[in-house]
Design a protein around this motif. Structure first.
Motif, PDB file in Angstrom:
ATOM      1  N   MET A   1      -2.727 -58.292 -13.147  1.00 48.95           N
ATOM      2  CA  MET A   1      -1.884 -57.214 -12.597  1.00 48.95           C
ATOM      3  C   MET A   1      -0.602 -57.761 -12.010  1.00 48.95           C
ATOM      4  N   SER A   2      -0.420 -59.058 -12.032  1.00 49.59           N
ATOM      5  CA  SER A   2       0.766 -59.614 -11.398  1.00 49.59           C
ATOM      6  C   SER A   2       1.510 -60.540 -12.326  1.00 49.59           C
ATOM      7  N   ARG A   3       2.780 -60.726 -12.032  1.00 47.48           N
ATOM      8  CA  ARG A   3       3.613 -61.658 -12.756  1.00 47.48           C
ATOM      9  C   ARG A   3       4.390 -62.442 -11.723  1.00 47.48           C
ATOM     10  N   THR A   4       4.440 -63.759 -11.842  1.00 49.40           N
ATOM     11  CA  THR A   4       5.015 -64.613 -10.806  1.00 49.40           C
ATOM     12  C   THR A   4       6.310 -65.217 -11.274  1.00 49.40           C
ATOM     13  N   SER A   5       7.338 -65.170 -10.402  1.00 51.43           N
ATOM     14  CA  SER A   5       8.600 -65.867 -10.636  1.00 51.43           C
ATOM     15  C   SER A   5       8.525 -67.206  -9.923  1.00 51.43           C
ATOM     16  N   ARG A   6       8.987 -68.273 -10.559  1.00 47.23           N
ATOM     17  CA  ARG A   6       9.049 -69.551  -9.880  1.00 47.23           C
ATOM     18  C   ARG A   6      10.013 -69.459  -8.710  1.00 47.23           C
ATOM     19  N   GLY A   7       9.619 -69.920  -7.586  1.00 47.56           N
ATOM     20  CA  GLY A   7      10.509 -69.841  -6.429  1.00 47.56           C
ATOM     21  C   GLY A   7       9.930 -70.598  -5.261  1.00 47.56           C
ATOM     22  N   GLN A   8      10.487 -70.374  -4.117  1.00 46.33           N
ATOM     23  CA  GLN A   8      10.089 -71.066  -2.911  1.00 46.33           C
ATOM     24  C   GLN A   8       9.014 -70.260  -2.196  1.00 46.33           C
ATOM     25  N   ALA A   9       8.563 -70.788  -1.064  1.00 48.97           N
ATOM     26  CA  ALA A   9       7.533 -70.108  -0.290  1.00 48.97           C
ATOM     27  C   ALA A   9       8.052 -68.810   0.302  1.00 48.97           C
ATOM     28  N   ARG A  58      -0.270 -40.020  -8.400  1.00 51.42           N
ATOM     29  CA  ARG A  58      -1.632 -39.487  -8.222  1.00 51.42           C
ATOM     30  C   ARG A  58      -2.599 -40.313  -9.061  1.00 51.42           C
ATOM     31  N   PRO A  59      -2.905 -41.503  -8.610  1.00 49.67           N
ATOM     32  CA  PRO A  59      -3.776 -42.383  -9.389  1.00 49.67           C
ATOM     33  C   PRO A  59      -5.247 -42.017  -9.223  1.00 49.67           C
ATOM     34  N   ASP A  60      -6.075 -42.556 -10.129  1.00 46.69           N
ATOM     35  CA  ASP A  60      -7.519 -42.365  -9.979  1.00 46.69           C
ATOM     36  C   ASP A  60      -8.092 -43.432  -9.038  1.00 46.69           C
ATOM     37  N   ALA A  61      -9.383 -43.339  -8.792  1.00 45.65           N
ATOM     38  CA  ALA A  61     -10.026 -44.226  -7.820  1.00 45.65           C
ATOM     39  C   ALA A  61      -9.961 -45.683  -8.256  1.00 45.65           C
ATOM     40  N   ASP A  62     -10.147 -45.942  -9.543  1.00 46.86           N
ATOM     41  CA  ASP A  62     -10.099 -47.326 -10.025  1.00 46.86           C
ATOM     42  C   ASP A  62      -8.716 -47.933  -9.820  1.00 46.86           C
ATOM     43  N   THR A  63      -7.683 -47.137 -10.050  1.00 49.53           N
ATOM     44  CA  THR A  63      -6.315 -47.630  -9.866  1.00 49.53           C
ATOM     45  C   THR A  63      -6.048 -47.935  -8.400  1.00 49.53           C
ATOM     46  N   CYS A  64      -6.510 -47.054  -7.514  1.00 47.85           N
ATOM     47  CA  CYS A  64      -6.354 -47.304  -6.072  1.00 47.85           C
ATOM     48  C   CYS A  64      -7.067 -48.588  -5.662  1.00 47.85           C
ATOM     49  N   ALA A  65      -8.263 -48.786  -6.194  1.00 46.89           N
ATOM     50  CA  ALA A  65      -9.021 -49.989  -5.851  1.00 46.89           C
ATOM     51  C   ALA A  65      -8.309 -51.241  -6.331  1.00 46.89           C
ATOM     52  N   ALA A  66      -7.708 -51.171  -7.526  1.00 47.32           N
ATOM     53  CA  ALA A  66      -6.981 -52.331  -8.047  1.00 47.32           C
ATOM     54  C   ALA A  66      -5.780 -52.656  -7.175  1.00 47.32           C
ATOM     55  N   LEU A  67      -5.049 -51.628  -6.728  1.00 48.20           N
ATOM     56  CA  LEU A  67      -3.915 -51.862  -5.846  1.00 48.20           C
ATOM     57  C   LEU A  67      -4.379 -52.458  -4.516  1.00 48.20           C
TER      58      LEU A  67
END
Length: 365
Positions: A1-9, A58-67
């Motif tokens: 569910m995520s995408r990371t950009s190279r960067g600093q802390a 208006r997401p479903d329960a699974d979407t809320c849980a993922a967030l």
């Protein structure tokens, strides 16, 4: 569910809709999110994205849980930007996270202001948005109108609401077609954008020598698009009005280059990026006076107005403005001159990103 950009802390987390880069579903909110991500990285604040999949707001329960899981994985005290379309409808997920994270909600359009919502749904979304915004460390509004609306309607302290408007890319002057007859309307085909009102106005002015392209995605409201097609045929406008589907990049640039007048018939518009995209090319604008559009249209340095404003949902007024555009050469020249002068006053995306970077920096000091 995520995408990371190279960067600093010091990287920023940005929770945004998963379709942000979907070329078949472009929107002003998606463009804003993507451009500030790029601009923050350029300003020394790299972004790690969390792409929130689901049907927002208006997401479903699974979407809320993922967030909820995604936010739980973010280290304490991190700065987290959240697109309001994702955040504002799920306070049950966002509010608990506010106890340990520096949450900043970006509001493009207040949820309850979407056209066509049932009253009970609008009231529910309104209450959910209020809870979310009161829990946030800061709120970013994309226009002064939106900032005032959030402060007054939701009771959010004005010193917690920050206006960071969309930027504009520099663009060459549009040559147009013949200086008068090619009309362009850009935006998702939805009731909020008011293309049905424009079709009625064009039908009332069909004796004039115009053509009009309606550029924008169809998938958000198929029923509205079908009604729009039926109205075009019923009014005898097929061949004069074209529904082109979405255009981005070079294809959209070509549409602007051919335009003599950009029409923005919105019922609801908190900023109206189409207006600044037109002005960046020196194209005059015919728009409604909905919400933030008058401020976005603005004035040239000499006080000249680069467009014409009419009341929202007023097809006769829109038709009358079109007739005046066609019948008054001096008006067309005056508007075109003001649009060219206004283009030099437009803020850039780099400026928008720098303003946001400064705000985020204040949250960690």
């Amino acid at each position: 569910m995520s995408r990371t950009s190279r960067g600093q802390a010091t990287s920023v987390i940005f929770v945004l809709p998963a379709d942000v880069d979907d070329a078949s579903m472009p929107s002003g909110g998606n463009v804003y999110d993507r451009r500030v991500c790029l601009g923050l990285a350029a300003a020394g604040r790299p972004v790690r994205e969390i792409a929130a999949r689901g049907s927002w707001p208006r997401p479903d329960a699974d979407t809320c849980a993922a967030l909820a899981r995604s936010l739980a994985a973010v280290p304490d005290s991190s700065v987290v930007l959240l697109d309001g379309l994702v955040a504002c409808g799920v306070p049950e997920v966002v509010v608990p996270a506010a106890d340990r994270l520096n949450l900043v909600v970006v509001v493009h359009l207040p949820l309850a202001d979407e056209v066509g919502l049932a009253p009970e749904l609008a009231a529910d979304l309104d209450a959910r948005e209020r809870r979310t915004l009161h829990a946030a460390r800061a709120v970013v509004a994309t226009s002064a109108w939106t900032a005032n609306r959030l402060a007054e309607h939701h009771g959010v302290s004005p010193d917690r609401v920050h206006v960071i408007s969309p930027g504009t890319d520099p663009a060459p002057l549009a040559p147009g077609t013949d200086g008068v007859s090619r009309l362009l309307c850009v935006g998702s085909l939805t009731p909020s954008k008011g293309q049905d009102v424009l079709v009625e106005a064009l039908a009332a002015a069909r004796e004039l020598p115009w053509t009009c392209d309606l550029v924008g995605p169809w998938r958000r409201d198929p029923g509205f698009v079908e009604r729009l097609r039926e109205a075009i045929v019923r009014r005898g406008l097929d061949g004069h009005v074209r529904l082109t589907g979405p255009r981005t990049g070079a294809a959209l640039a070509r549409s602007y280059a051919a335009a003599d007048l950009v029409v923005v018939p919105s019922r609801v518009e908190t900023f109206g990026m189409v207006v600044t995209e037109a002005l960046a090319r020196g194209i005059p604008v015919l728009a409604t006076a909905a919400q933030g559009l008058p401020d976005t249209l603005g004035r040239a340095p000499d006080g000249g107005v680069p467009g014409v404003l009419v009341p929202p949902e007023d097809a006769p007024a829109l038709a009358a403005a079109l007739r005046k555009w066609f019948g008054d050469k001096e008006l067309r020249q005056r508007l075109a001159t003001s649009a060219r002068h206004r283009r030099g006053m437009l803020a850039t995306w780099n400026e928008s990103a720098r303003h946001l970077a400064r705000l985020l920096g204040q949250l960690t000091t």
